[in-house]
Design an enzyme around this catalytic site. Structure first.
Site, PDB file in Angstrom:
ATOM      1  CG  ASP A   7      34.824  23.289   8.814  1.00 41.80           C
ATOM      2  OD1 ASP A   7      34.907  23.896   7.741  1.00 41.80           O
ATOM      3  OD2 ASP A   7      34.113  23.664   9.766  1.00 41.80           O
ATOM      4  CD  GLU A   9      34.580  30.770   8.185  1.00 42.26           C
ATOM      5  OE1 GLU A   9      33.882  31.713   8.589  1.00 42.26           O
ATOM      6  OE2 GLU A   9      34.687  30.465   6.978  1.00 42.26           O
TER       7      GLU A   9
END
Length: 203
Positions: A7, A9
């Site tokens: 991922d 953010e």
């Protein structure tokens, strides 16, 4: 060959929309998938506010350019690239993520696309409803083993199908609902866990 799917953010970078909230003074922009697990619901709410307040794509891009990498993220990426292929699987958008990709030395980013009219974000196009999960399934169909790491509810879809998944930088309200997912404390521990679970490093 093995791929580490990360991922972006909250995992490698600060949150773009939290920077937007700071720049605009609109607190609702600070909500993430930690707060609203449905990404479609979250984005629909954001776009309604953008239109109401007259906030343009350029405004969002300016905020994105201010977002910092999390401490140690770049060194971590550089280190694991020596052993693994790396791909960023994110629910962000290509149109606003470019400044962060430059800071990360341009890893492969698979994310979504915005639809823009006259400089305003009008809507968005999701690659698929569970794009992160479908990307991992596609890699696996090509014969790759996949690991995953993330910090939020929308990363659970990766953990459901990857060979081994890890929470990193995730709040307790997320991790407590998924005790089956291992939690790591920092990039050094994550790197070590990836190496431990690699069939190629442990032959």
């Amino acid at each position: 060959m093995e791929i580490v799917c990360l991922d972006m953010e909250g995992t490698l970078t600060e949150e773009i929309w939290q920077q937007v909230a700071e720049d605009t003074g609109i607190e609702d922009f600070a909500k993430t998938t930690r707060d609203i697990p449905s990404y479609s619901e979250l984005m629909n709410e954001r776009i309604q506010i953008l239109k109401k307040e007259g906030i343009t794509l350029k405004d969002i891009q300016l905020s994105s350019s201010k977002v910092n990498l999390l401490q140690g993220a770049k060194d971590f990426l550089d280190e694991i690239r020596k052993t693994f292929q790396v791909v960023i699987l994110s629910d962000t958008f290509h149109e606003i993520a470019s400044p962060l990709m430059e800071k990360l030395s341009f890893p492969l980013l698979l994310c979504h696309t915005l639809k823009v009219k006259e400089g305003m974000i009008d809507s968005y196009q999701l690659r698929q409803e569970k794009a992160k999960q479908e990307a991992i399934r596609a890699f696996q169909n090509l014969g790759y083993r996949c690991f995953a790491a993330g910090d939020s509810f929308n990363d659970i879809q990766m953990f459901e199908v990857c060979e081994k998944g890890f929470f990193i930088n995730a709040p307790k309200k997320v991790t407590s609902q998924h005790p089956e997912i291992e939690v790591v404390n920092g990039y050094t521990e994550l790197k070590n866990k990836l190496l431990e679970n690699s069939i190629y490093q442990n032959e």
